[in-house]
Enzyme design. Structure first.
Site, mmCIF file in Angstrom:
data_model
loop_
_atom_site.group_PDB
_atom_site.id
_atom_site.type_symbol
_atom_site.label_atom_id
_atom_site.label_comp_id
_atom_site.label_asym_id
_atom_site.label_seq_id
_atom_site.Cartn_x
_atom_site.Cartn_y
_atom_site.Cartn_z
ATOM 1 N N LYS A 192 0.835 -1.200 0.000
ATOM 2 C CA LYS A 192 0.000 0.000 0.000
ATOM 3 C C LYS A 192 0.868 1.247 0.000
ATOM 4 O O LYS A 192 0.641 2.181 -0.773
ATOM 5 C CB LYS A 192 -0.905 -0.002 1.235
ATOM 6 C CG LYS A 192 -1.681 1.288 1.411
ATOM 7 C CD LYS A 192 -2.465 1.328 2.705
ATOM 8 C CE LYS A 192 -1.581 1.503 3.919
ATOM 9 N NZ LYS A 192 -2.302 1.930 5.137
ATOM 10 N N ARG A 251 2.438 6.001 -2.991
ATOM 11 C CA ARG A 251 3.513 6.960 -3.282
ATOM 12 C C ARG A 251 3.825 6.963 -4.779
ATOM 13 O O ARG A 251 3.980 8.014 -5.400
ATOM 14 C CB ARG A 251 4.780 6.605 -2.508
ATOM 15 C CG ARG A 251 4.756 7.013 -1.032
ATOM 16 C CD ARG A 251 5.970 6.421 -0.337
ATOM 17 N NE ARG A 251 6.120 6.763 1.061
ATOM 18 C CZ ARG A 251 5.429 6.249 2.060
ATOM 19 N NH1 ARG A 251 4.451 5.395 1.804
ATOM 20 N NH2 ARG A 251 5.685 6.579 3.311
ATOM 21 N N ASP A 303 -7.720 1.791 -0.595
ATOM 22 C CA ASP A 303 -6.833 2.945 -0.439
ATOM 23 C C ASP A 303 -6.198 3.379 -1.757
ATOM 24 O O ASP A 303 -5.944 4.570 -1.970
ATOM 25 C CB ASP A 303 -5.738 2.647 0.599
ATOM 26 C CG ASP A 303 -6.258 2.843 2.024
ATOM 27 O OD1 ASP A 303 -7.497 2.983 2.191
ATOM 28 O OD2 ASP A 303 -5.445 2.870 2.961
ATOM 29 N N ASN A 354 -10.555 6.402 3.870
ATOM 30 C CA ASN A 354 -9.804 6.396 5.132
ATOM 31 C C ASN A 354 -8.321 6.198 4.828
ATOM 32 O O ASN A 354 -7.605 5.562 5.583
ATOM 33 C CB ASN A 354 -10.336 5.292 6.050
ATOM 34 C CG ASN A 354 -9.905 5.487 7.508
ATOM 35 O OD1 ASN A 354 -9.308 6.516 7.854
ATOM 36 N ND2 ASN A 354 -10.177 4.516 8.349
ATOM 37 N N ARG A 399 -8.618 11.785 12.182
ATOM 38 C CA ARG A 399 -7.184 11.493 12.127
ATOM 39 C C ARG A 399 -6.422 12.795 11.906
ATOM 40 O O ARG A 399 -6.701 13.531 10.963
ATOM 41 C CB ARG A 399 -6.896 10.464 11.022
ATOM 42 C CG ARG A 399 -7.573 9.135 11.289
ATOM 43 C CD ARG A 399 -7.345 8.126 10.193
ATOM 44 N NE ARG A 399 -5.943 7.742 10.094
ATOM 45 C CZ ARG A 399 -5.476 6.920 9.151
ATOM 46 N NH1 ARG A 399 -6.297 6.427 8.237
ATOM 47 N NH2 ARG A 399 -4.206 6.603 9.107
ATOM 48 N N SER A 419 4.790 9.852 10.626
ATOM 49 C CA SER A 419 5.848 10.146 9.667
ATOM 50 C C SER A 419 5.257 10.563 8.326
ATOM 51 O O SER A 419 5.960 11.039 7.444
ATOM 52 C CB SER A 419 6.736 8.913 9.481
ATOM 53 O OG SER A 419 5.999 7.884 8.847
ATOM 54 N N SER A 477 8.588 5.910 12.911
ATOM 55 C CA SER A 477 8.377 5.154 11.663
ATOM 56 C C SER A 477 9.395 5.530 10.582
ATOM 57 O O SER A 477 9.035 5.716 9.418
ATOM 58 C CB SER A 477 6.961 5.374 11.126
ATOM 59 O OG SER A 477 5.998 5.258 12.138
ATOM 60 N N ASP A 495 2.992 -1.022 12.019
ATOM 61 C CA ASP A 495 1.840 -1.776 11.511
ATOM 62 C C ASP A 495 1.993 -3.271 11.766
ATOM 63 O O ASP A 495 1.087 -3.928 12.267
ATOM 64 C CB ASP A 495 1.647 -1.525 10.011
ATOM 65 C CG ASP A 495 1.021 -0.162 9.758
ATOM 66 O OD1 ASP A 495 0.640 0.506 10.739
ATOM 67 O OD2 ASP A 495 0.915 0.240 8.581
ATOM 68 N N GLU A 501 -6.282 3.712 11.714
ATOM 69 C CA GLU A 501 -7.646 3.472 11.239
ATOM 70 C C GLU A 501 -8.649 3.470 12.397
ATOM 71 O O GLU A 501 -9.796 3.847 12.253
ATOM 72 C CB GLU A 501 -7.711 2.156 10.477
ATOM 73 C CG GLU A 501 -7.212 2.231 9.040
ATOM 74 C CD GLU A 501 -5.698 2.199 8.903
ATOM 75 O OE1 GLU A 501 -4.982 2.404 9.924
ATOM 76 O OE2 GLU A 501 -5.222 1.992 7.770
ATOM 77 N N HIS A 519 -8.682 -2.887 8.683
ATOM 78 C CA HIS A 519 -8.221 -4.085 7.980
ATOM 79 C C HIS A 519 -7.261 -4.913 8.813
ATOM 80 O O HIS A 519 -7.335 -6.145 8.847
ATOM 81 C CB HIS A 519 -7.581 -3.671 6.658
ATOM 82 C CG HIS A 519 -6.477 -2.653 6.799
ATOM 83 N ND1 HIS A 519 -5.310 -2.729 6.116
ATOM 84 C CD2 HIS A 519 -6.371 -1.530 7.568
ATOM 85 C CE1 HIS A 519 -4.539 -1.708 6.434
ATOM 86 N NE2 HIS A 519 -5.160 -0.968 7.313
ATOM 87 N N ARG A 520 -6.349 -4.243 9.514
ATOM 88 C CA ARG A 520 -5.335 -5.018 10.251
ATOM 89 C C ARG A 520 -5.925 -5.741 11.469
ATOM 90 O O ARG A 520 -5.455 -6.795 11.853
ATOM 91 C CB ARG A 520 -4.168 -4.131 10.664
ATOM 92 C CG ARG A 520 -3.425 -3.590 9.471
ATOM 93 C CD ARG A 520 -2.011 -3.165 9.738
ATOM 94 N NE ARG A 520 -1.543 -2.437 8.575
ATOM 95 C CZ ARG A 520 -1.233 -2.995 7.416
ATOM 96 N NH1 ARG A 520 -1.305 -4.298 7.263
ATOM 97 N NH2 ARG A 520 -0.855 -2.267 6.386
ATOM 98 N N LYS A 537 -9.234 -2.704 2.392
ATOM 99 C CA LYS A 537 -8.395 -1.501 2.417
ATOM 100 C C LYS A 537 -7.023 -1.786 1.816
ATOM 101 O O LYS A 537 -6.477 -0.946 1.098
ATOM 102 C CB LYS A 537 -8.243 -1.021 3.866
ATOM 103 C CG LYS A 537 -7.594 0.339 3.999
ATOM 104 C CD LYS A 537 -7.777 0.857 5.417
ATOM 105 C CE LYS A 537 -7.654 2.373 5.491
ATOM 106 N NZ LYS A 537 -6.311 2.879 5.355
#
Ligand code: DC
Length: 671
Positions: free
Chosen positions: A25, A30, A52, A94, A128, A179, A208, A329, A357, A401-402, A432
């Site tokens: 992701k 990027r 995403d 998100n 956020r 970050s 990070s 993560d 999230e 998602h995680r 996501k």
């Protein structure tokens, strides 16, 4: 991916095989932004296709970038640093990896070229923080208005053409919340560094850091060599101009790899390890360092460029104490691995979990407690004691998602003395970053057959079994067995080989070595597409004849049992509940009146342009019913414990709801 409110995972016992990871992701978004800003066209290979990245693509399209898909690559034609569209409303879901860098890029472009852009997202996105980024951009001369709570999206970004930015003094940004703020500046400022160098100074400790490495590596691919002094000072060189590298490959997601690394450490053996393809020892992603943490807990791991291989080493796993700033993560996966350790695990340096999230520290603590762990949480740490007794749990996923991906690993509790089912709510939130996560997990995970739930749908021909079974399988996210197709294919194979349907031994031999493949709604026999042929009336009659032989039924028995795979099976046929899956948790016997069935079949044939008389069809149906009921082996009859369902006057949806209702009462978490 199935569209279901929950997914039940039976107790799982082992895992083996190869998985291919979706694209990263962080790299995908990027690369998309860089390609969208650069001069020229970039062919992006192995891009992640997820929620995403989709919002990023939609934003680029709205900004006038060219997007074209072919031969597996996405071709992005960039703006060459010049705004093509000066007004747009961008909805970014998100996706922090879209919101932060797009806000920064559009802020500097609008301030110099003129424009007005509104950036918004889902409700959680509006919780956020983005203040540190806005605070860094405003002193440059960027106009950014908060449209909701100050310091949070939605934002309005505007400016008039010809504006100049104050880039001669260092730009200061905080590094200790996310970050992504620094990443956003690093991606945006080359757009306005055509004359002078621009210096960015980080305030506070930068968290990070590995994500900044990804940003710098990708900037270099697009022609910008940022000079880094420690983690405090970054200089964008003068004369910066984004240039496409031509083609770029997105490596597999290292954070997604963590679930399968954990899986290998829990449930794979040396003889049958888990092999992960798409990310490996050459990865530029910081989360690849998760392998060190997994090793410390007991995983046995080898790797090479683009691959990892994992198996169980120490067992039970060892609890660890680890500062996780470098793998924020993937560290979530450690919290779940901690369930399988013989000592507690303390993860520190995870304050950033609170602004992801969801508040991931609170969420993780709550859900781990549900399966029986003891958990202590603090502002920036979590400590997990493995369960002394595992509990059946309904896991909330918080649109994160995680949370869904990590917690699914708790289904392997039989390996640590448990034997409890797990329900994952809103499993689709994995879209996501990893839309096929559960399918991938199920392709390598196994349960004891008796733990895999089966729903059987038996009934006479044309009662609508196939349609009902397929709809149920889709609704539950389960596998589907159309056992009639096996008999039909056997009949066809006999016909092709000139074998009479009455020659039991010869037909049974064919049935035992059917080269049959189901894929994407089509069926192949010996490499030939038989999807249409399979459904012909004549094929049904052939099937009815070959299926009367005990030898043929025996030959197909194991092939049917083999389809009892996690997370569950819906099987339709004549003897699913009576013979093949006699221990099924729910058995349905589906009927409809002969008149109704003849009319349905008639409609089906007409829609395919085949004419037929209803009276003839009814006579055929009744003849087949008589043969299926009258045969000596596995005659068509309801299982003793079957639920009878006459669907003569029910729509498909009503039948599905009826059966789902029965399942609700019998499944692992009765309503
Ligand atoms: O469900 P169907 O129409 O595709 O089935 C074709 C024939 O195969 C049917 O006449 C009976 C036979 N059959 C069977 O004997 N046992 C099963 N489990 C499924 C089908």
């Amino acid at each position: 991916m199935f569209d279901i409110p929950y997914l039940d995972l039976p107790p799982l016992r082992s895992a083996a095989g190869t998985v291919r990871l979706p694209g990263s992701k962080s790299i995908s978004n990027r690369v998309l932004l860089l390609a969208g800003l650069a001069q020229g066209t970039t062919a992006v290979h192995d891009l992640l296709d997820s929620d995403d990245t989709r919002v990023m693509l939609d934003a680029l399209a709205a900004l006038g970038c060219g997007l074209r898909r072919d031969d597996g690559a996405l071709h992005v034609t960039g703006l060459g640093g010049r705004l093509a569209v000066h007004e747009a409303q961008l909805f970014l879901g998100n996706a922090g990896t879209a919101m932060r860098p797009l806000a920064a890029a559009l802020a500097v472009l609008a301030a110099t070229q003129g424009g007005r852009f509104e950036l918004s997202g889902v409700a959680r996105m509006h919780e956020r923080p983005i203040r540190d980024l806005v605070d860094a951009l405003r002193p440059l001369g960027c106009t950014i208005e908060d449209l909701g709570t100050p310091g949070y999206p939605p934002l309005r970004i505007s400016g008039t053409a010809g504006g100049r930015l104050a880039t001669t003094t260092p730009i200061r940004v905080r590094g200790d919340v996310s970050s992504q703020f620094l990443t956003a500046l690093l991606l945006a400022l080359p757009l306005v560094a055509d004359q002078d160098a621009i210096v960015i100074e980080v305030e506070g400790e930068l968290i990070s850091q590995p994500y900044i490495d990804i940003t710098l590596a990708l900037l270099a691919r697009f022609g910008i060599q940022v000079v880094r002094e420690g983690w405090q000072r970054f200089t964008v060189p003068p004369g910066s101009r984004y240039q496409t590298p031509g083609a770029i490959h997105v490596e597999g997601d290292a954070s997604s790899a963590s679930y399968f690394i954990a899986l290998g450490a829990l449930a794979a053996t040396a003889a049958a390890p888990i092999r992960i393809e798409g990310v490996g020892s050459d990865s530029i992603q910081g989360d690849i360092r998760f392998v060190d943490a997994a090793r410390a807990m007991g995983a046995q791991l080898s790797s090479g460029p683009g691959w990892l291989q994992v198996q169980r080493g120490r067992w039970p796993l060892a609890g660890i104490t680890l500062d996780c700033k470098h793998i924020p993560d993937a560290a979530m996966t450690l919290a779940v691995m901690a369930l399988y350790a013989d000592t507690p695990t303390l993860l520190t340096g995870i304050a950033s979990w609170r602004v992801k999230e969801t508040d991931r520290i609170a969420a993780m603590a709550a859900e781990l407690r549900k399966v029986g762990a003891a958990v202590v949480e603090g502002d920036d740490f979590i400590e997990v004691w493995p369960p002394t007794k595992w509990l059946p749990a309904v896991i909330r996923t918080y649109d994160d998602h995680r949370m869904a991906m990590c917690l699914a690993l708790a289904a392997f509790n039989p390996l640590a003395g448990g034997h409890v089912p797990l329900r994952i709510l809103d499993p689709r939130c994995v879209a996501k970053t990893f839309p096929d996560y559960f399918e991938t997990l199920f392709s390598v995970a196994t349960a004891a057959p008796e733990d895999v739930p089966v729903i059987t749908i038996d009934g006479p021909t044309a009662s609508g079994k196939g349609t009902l079974a397929a709809a149920l399988a889709a609704a539950l996210g389960w596998h589907l067995l159309d056992s009639g197709a096996l008999y039909r294919a056997t009949g066809l194979a006999a016909q092709w080989d000139g074998i009479s349907p009455d020659e039991e031994a010869a037909v049974a031999r064919l049935a035992g070595q059917l080269d049959l493949r189901f894929e994407g709604g089509r069926t192949w026999l010996r490499g030939r597409d038989i999807t249409e042929e399979l459904r012909l009336e004549s094929t049904g009659l052939l099937a009815s004849r070959v299926s009367a032989h005990p030898g043929v039924r025996r030959a197909l028995h194991d092939a049917q049992l083999a389809l009892r795979r996690v997370p569950g099976l819906v099987a339709d046929g004549r003897d699913m509940g009576t013979v093949v899956f006699a221990d099924a948790a729910l058995k349905v016997f589906l009927t409809a009146s002969p008149t109704e069935r003849a009319e349905r079949r008639h409609k089906q044939l007409i829609s395919k342009g085949i004419s037929a008389s209803i009276a003839d069809l009814r006579a055929d149906l009744e003849a087949r019913d008589a043969r299926d009921k009258g045969r000596s082996v596995a005659p068509l009859e309801p299982a003793e414990d079957a639920q009878l369902l006459d669907n003569s006057h029910l729509s498909i949806e009503e039948s599905v709801q009826r059966v789902l209702g029965w399942w609700q009462q019998r499944g692992p978490f009765p309503a």
